[in-house]
Design a protein around this motif. Structure first.
Motif, short mmCIF file in Angstrom:
data_model
loop_
_atom_site.label_atom_id
_atom_site.label_comp_id
_atom_site.label_asym_id
_atom_site.label_seq_id
_atom_site.Cartn_x
_atom_site.Cartn_y
_atom_site.Cartn_z
N THR A 139 71.51 29.70 57.13
CA THR A 139 70.66 28.76 57.94
C THR A 139 70.37 29.37 59.34
OG1 THR A 139 71.39 26.79 56.78
CG2 THR A 139 69.89 26.40 58.65
N ASP A 140 69.29 29.52 59.80
CA ASP A 140 69.14 30.13 60.93
C ASP A 140 69.95 29.22 62.26
OD1 ASP A 140 68.32 30.53 63.76
OD2 ASP A 140 66.00 30.69 63.37
N PRO A 141 70.91 29.65 62.88
CA PRO A 141 71.77 28.69 63.76
C PRO A 141 70.81 28.04 64.70
CG PRO A 141 72.15 31.08 64.04
CD PRO A 141 71.51 31.04 63.01
N PHE A 142 69.89 28.63 65.30
CA PHE A 142 68.74 28.20 66.25
C PHE A 142 68.08 26.98 65.59
CE2 PHE A 142 69.59 32.40 67.80
CZ PHE A 142 70.11 31.99 69.27
N LEU A 143 67.84 26.97 64.51
CA LEU A 143 67.08 26.11 63.69
C LEU A 143 67.95 24.76 63.63
CD1 LEU A 143 64.78 25.95 60.39
CD2 LEU A 143 66.88 24.31 60.54
N VAL A 144 69.43 24.90 63.27
CA VAL A 144 70.38 23.83 63.30
C VAL A 144 70.48 23.35 64.88
CG1 VAL A 144 72.54 23.38 63.24
CG2 VAL A 144 71.71 24.70 61.58
N ALA A 145 70.37 24.22 65.74
CA ALA A 145 70.56 23.52 67.16
C ALA A 145 69.41 22.70 67.54
CB ALA A 145 70.57 24.95 68.07
N ASP A 146 68.17 23.28 67.46
CA ASP A 146 66.90 22.76 67.68
C ASP A 146 66.82 21.37 66.94
OD1 ASP A 146 66.60 24.39 69.69
OD2 ASP A 146 65.31 25.68 68.35
N ALA A 147 67.10 21.24 65.52
CA ALA A 147 67.03 20.04 64.97
C ALA A 147 67.89 19.08 65.53
CB ALA A 147 67.49 20.17 63.37
N TYR A 148 69.11 19.36 65.78
CA TYR A 148 70.10 18.41 66.66
C TYR A 148 69.39 18.05 68.02
CZ TYR A 148 74.49 18.17 63.96
OH TYR A 148 75.31 17.55 63.10
N LEU A 149 68.91 18.82 68.54
CA LEU A 149 68.31 18.60 69.94
C LEU A 149 67.31 17.57 69.89
CD1 LEU A 149 68.16 19.03 72.94
CD2 LEU A 149 66.66 20.90 72.34
N VAL A 150 66.35 17.69 68.83
CA VAL A 150 65.30 16.57 68.69
C VAL A 150 66.24 15.39 68.33
CG1 VAL A 150 63.38 15.91 67.44
CG2 VAL A 150 63.78 18.37 67.73
N TYR A 151 67.23 15.41 67.40
CA TYR A 151 67.69 14.17 66.87
C TYR A 151 68.27 13.46 68.04
CZ TYR A 151 71.25 11.53 64.50
OH TYR A 151 72.10 10.57 64.13
N VAL A 152 69.15 14.19 68.85
CA VAL A 152 70.04 13.78 69.87
C VAL A 152 69.19 13.16 70.91
CG1 VAL A 152 71.62 14.24 71.74
CG2 VAL A 152 72.10 14.95 69.15
N THR A 153 67.98 13.74 71.35
CA THR A 153 67.22 13.31 72.18
C THR A 153 66.68 11.84 71.96
OG1 THR A 153 66.50 15.37 72.77
CG2 THR A 153 65.09 13.82 73.70
N ARG A 154 66.26 11.59 70.71
CA ARG A 154 65.77 10.26 70.16
C ARG A 154 66.97 9.51 70.18
NH1 ARG A 154 63.42 11.78 64.23
NH2 ARG A 154 61.14 12.55 64.86
N LYS A 155 68.03 9.82 69.95
CA LYS A 155 69.29 8.88 70.09
C LYS A 155 69.70 8.49 71.37
CE LYS A 155 71.62 8.70 66.97
NZ LYS A 155 71.76 7.46 65.63
#
Length: 876
Positions: free
Chosen positions: A587-603
């Protein structure tokens, strides 16, 4: 009128396990209940605060029973009060009164009159020899109570009149000593001799304060070079002994003791605290500049004793003791070697490799204790070191037996709160492995592993594991203290959350701004809030969350996503990555990072909403929507394909709800592709560090319960059960930490005691057994067992902040029988086939028709499928 159907089981202040020596002047109160009254709700509580003859009483009409405000004037240092509590229920009846005592510690720095003192200056480029400090004092003939307040720069073990004070180990634990130093409060009333001269003393070792920390050679003297003790003994509030110039120091029978390398003990040297030989005047040291606080976390202590199971001779002629269980802790000697001279050498390891002790995974950690014989060794256990081990190689004790030694499992977790069991014996062993890895990695702080040259507080590990930890053990004080260190370190690093907490002065560790790891600043407080119901943990950590998103995340200036100029750990330890390159996954590590970024911003937006910060909540929600658009622009094609065609990529998007709201069919496309990938990989785990904890939940949430169970029950490596079948008694860092031929994985990162992949236990609790919180603190509970595979029964229980919650089910004669236990003052939603209802407290039985899943077991439909299939894989 009073009731016997409901009673108050336990009262607690803040998240302290012990109410002796607390640092809060106005501690919030919580109470846990027991009883099987049906539909019982609290309508009022009456509390009395008793100070001598002064009694204050207040009644509050509320259903709240966790973290209620302190009902009286603030407490002063050393003040002891009695709390009496009675509840009124919805039935109009009162419970019996319950009493509880609180005693504050030294709340103000001015309460300390002691000086920090130490011994002679030791070399800075090597280990520091432990030493003892002592003094004497005259005890009055009559008094009520005696208290010892004590802490150190280093690790201390206190004594009065030669008797060890308390049972805490490795005190004051590992905090970031730049900001916070914990002190202990001990009731020593029964240890001092009335009307006589008493001896007070303590052992002092380097520990985390100045010992070697980190990988390979590590770093020494992270927090200071001089070990120092700060102790103050008070009788009825009057200081009768405190560290100062009247104290003396001396080396003793511990020649060396390092956390990772082991301890050398000379049994020929006397341990007499009253001897007059070799005692020297102490050295005054600067008073600690960091905050002095009492820990909400419990101290490190012995949780369990493990008896040795067998003794074998290796092909090379070595004697090895097998304890039958991998664990972290200490060895205690119960017998006496027949030989009275020479040296006893004890080497520790987690596994055997081709019949010999497998020490290579320890890397630079020596993990060896040495005992000089000549005196008695019965009862010996190390003071300032720990080991992660199942096997112990013994040299110098030819006639050792299994009765001569015992293993001591240690942890900072105060009490077990969660349990699971089912009809599948391998799943039961898997769950037990999770429990032992949890204990092994909660020695003072949440760590990655307990054995090799590391043992660090990796933020990513606890981020994925916290929901499991919070179910299995009372972790509220433990995590709250650690989160305080996280925020303090973050502030010192311009918003970056270090990937290990406490951080070390290693640049690539301190300033490595990493998604999923740094996101522990937001996700872990939320998980703790869900398990404890404590809004204050969100309030305390909310500035840390905002600082992380505003300054810690290193962004692309155009998209606002993570910059690609800095590497990301991504889906670390993807099983398809080569052993020497654990970050090179599918998995592209930046896809992982950016998925977390959206999720955490919501959180963080959700946290702001809970805290009543409506403007901030709207700001973060708008930012999350903008980031989601940028995410899709970067990673999703017009035909709903992802740049990383992997299980973790689709699991992240589905689990974090990162679908495009303008494309109603996108979720179905993503879930269908995830199903295809799972089947293509023969239901083996194809996810790494961040994908593995969510993959099964994602499958179930999207209608693929049959695939989730087949993946859970898979036996071929990589899978959760493959290590179990190879004899694992803890969770491994890699699925193949041990290869099938008995060789240790050649990778440099091969631990046999990592809890991160054990996050699957949360799936066992919430899906297999069907027990989970529906609202913060378990005020409302979800009872939703989802049987699958060949399981015929399962049960889970959790001692929630309100009391015992439980769900157990069994399948018999095409009927599903479910029993739910709901604690007093709680409600539950019960979701079963054909049943969806709300219930109150008490024991509730359900019986519904059961139709087995026709999709079980899922099979690969391919006309030319040549892969051999193990027909026994599904059996328990």
């Amino acid at each position: 009128m009073s009731t016997t159907a409901i009673s108050i089981k336990r009262i607690r202040c803040e998240s302290y396990e012990s109410s002796l020596g607390i640092s809060h002047s106005a501690p919030r109160l919580s109470w846990e209940l027991e009883g099987d009254a049906v539909d019982w709700l609290q309508t009022k509580y009456t509390v009395r605060v008793i100070r001598g003859t002064d009694v204050e009483e207040a009644s509050v009409e509320t259903a709240q029973s966790t973290f209620v405000d302190w009902p009286s004037r603030p407490l002063q240092s050393r003040e002891r009060v009695t709390i009496e509590l009675r509840l009124t229920g919805s039935d109009g009846l009162d419970t019996a009164w319950k009493s509880f005592e609180i005693e504050t510690g030294l709340i103000q720095r001015e309460d300390w009159t002691a000086q920090l003192v130490g011994g002679e200056k030791q070399a800075q480029d090597g280990p520091k020899r432990p030493f003892r400090l002592r003094s004497s004092f005259l005890c009055p003939a009559e008094f009520r109570q005696a208290r010892l307040y004590i802490t150190a720069h280093g690790i201390y073990e206190p004594y009065i009149n030669g008797i060890r004070v308390g049972e805490a180990l490795l005190e004051p634990g590992w905090t970031d000593y730049r900001f916070m130093l914990r002190y202990g409060t001990h009731d020593v009333t029964d240890l001092v001799k009335r009307g006589e001269t008493n001896t007070i003393g303590a052992w002092l070792g380097e520990g985390w304060y100045s010992g070697r920390l980190g990988f390979r050679d590590g770093v020494r003297n992270v927090y200071g070079t001089e070990l120092g003790l700060l102790a103050q003994l008070e009788i009825d509030g009057k200081v009768v002994a405190s560290t100062g110039e009247d104290w003396s120091w001396s080396y003793g029978n511990i020649v060396a003791s390092e956390l990772m390398d082991g301890e050398t003990f000379d049994s020929q040297i006397s341990d007499d605290w009253d001897s007059t030989e070799s005692w020297n005047t102490v050295v005054d040291l600067p008073f600690p500049s960091e905050a002095l606080v009492s820990a909400e976390a419990a101290p490190v202590h012995v949780m369990e004793q493990i008896t040795a199971k067998s003794i074998a001779t290796t092909p090379s002629g070595k004697t090895v003791v097998d304890f039958g269980q991998n664990f972290a802790g200490l060895l205690q000697i119960l017998g006496e070697p027949s030989n009275k001279s020479g040296e006893l050498v004890l080497r520790y390891a987690e596994v055997m490799e081709h019949g010999e002790l497998g020490t290579r995974p320890l890397r630079a950690a020596k993990a060896t204790d040495r005992i000089v014989l000549g005196g008695s060794v019965r009862g010996y256990r190390s003071k300032f070191t720990t080991h992660g081990f199942r096997y112990m190689e013994v040299t110098g004790w030819s006639d050792i037996t299994v009765n001569d030694v015992v293993g001591l499992v240690i942890s900072s977790l105060p009490r077990r709160t969660g349990y699971f069991e089912c009809s599948h014996k391998l799943l039961n062993r898997l769950h037990q492995n999770v429990v032992y890895s949890t204990l092994a990695n909660t020695i003072s702080l949440p760590t990655d592993c307990p054995q090799r040259d590391e043992r660090l507080g990796w933020t990513g590990d606890i981020q994925v594991f916290a929901p499991t930890l919070n179910f299995l053990f009372d972790s509220s004080g433990f995590l709250r203290d650690w989160l305080k260190d996280l925020y303090e370190a973050q502030k010192s690093l311009d918003g970056i959350v270090p990937i290990i907490v406490p951080t070390l002065p290693i640049e690539n560790l301190q300033r490595a701004s990493q998604a999923a790891w740094g996101d522990a600043s937001a996700i872990t407080p939320w998980d703790l809030y869900m398990s404890s119901g404590d809004t204050e943990v969100l309030r305390d950590q909310y500035p840390s969350m905002c600082l992380w998103l505003e300054e810690g995340v290193i962004r692309d200036p155009v998209t606002g996503l993570w910059t690609r100029d800095k590497p990301q750990l991504g889906d670390w330890l993807d099983p398809k990555a080569p052993p020497s390159l654990p970050g090179r996954g599918s998995t592209d590590p930046f896809l992982v990072a950016d998925a977390y970024l959206v999720y955490v911003t919501r959180k963080v937006g959700l946290v702001a909403k809970v805290l009543g910060e409506s403007a901030a909540a709207e700001k973060w929600d708008v930012e999350a929507r903008r980031l989601l658009d940028a995410f899709h622009d970067n990673y999703v094609t017009r035909n709903n394909r992802l740049v990383s065609d992997s299980q973790s990529a689709f699991a992240l998007l589905l689990h974090f709800d990162l679908v495009d709201p303008n494309k109603p069919d996108q979720r179905d496309v993503f879930s269908k592709r995830l199903e295809e990938l799972v089947v293509r990989d023969f239901w083996q785990v194809a996810t790494g560090f961040v994908g593995t904890p969510i993959i099964l939940h994602t499958l179930v949430k999207h209608g693929m319960l049959h695939h989730a169970y087949r993946m859970l029950l898979a036996r071929d490596c990589p899978s959760w059960l493959s290590p179990v079948l190879l004899g694992a008694t803890t969770i491994w860092e890699r699925w193949d930490s041990m290869l099938a031929d008995g060789s240790i994985n050649p990778g440099n990162m091969t631990s046999f005691n990592h809890y991160a992949l054990g996050a699957v236990a949360e799936f066992l609790h919430s899906v297999v057994a069907g027990l989970s919180p529906l609202s913060p603190g378990w005020k409302t509970i979800l009872i939703k067992p989802q049987p699958g595979g060949d399981l015929t029964w399962a049960k889970a229980s959790h001692h929630s902040p309100y009391g015992l919650a439980e769900c157990q089910w069994r399948i018999e004669a095409e009927q599903l029988f479910v029993t739910a236990v709901i604690p007093p003052n709680c409600t539950a939603r019960v979701e079963l086939p054909g049943v969806s209802e709300e219930v109150g407290s008490g024991i509730h039985d359900f019986n519904v028709p059961w139709v087995a899943d026709a999709r079980w077991p899922p099979e690969i439909v391919q006309p030319e499928f040549s892969r051999p299939v193990d027909k026994d894989w599904v059996r328990g």
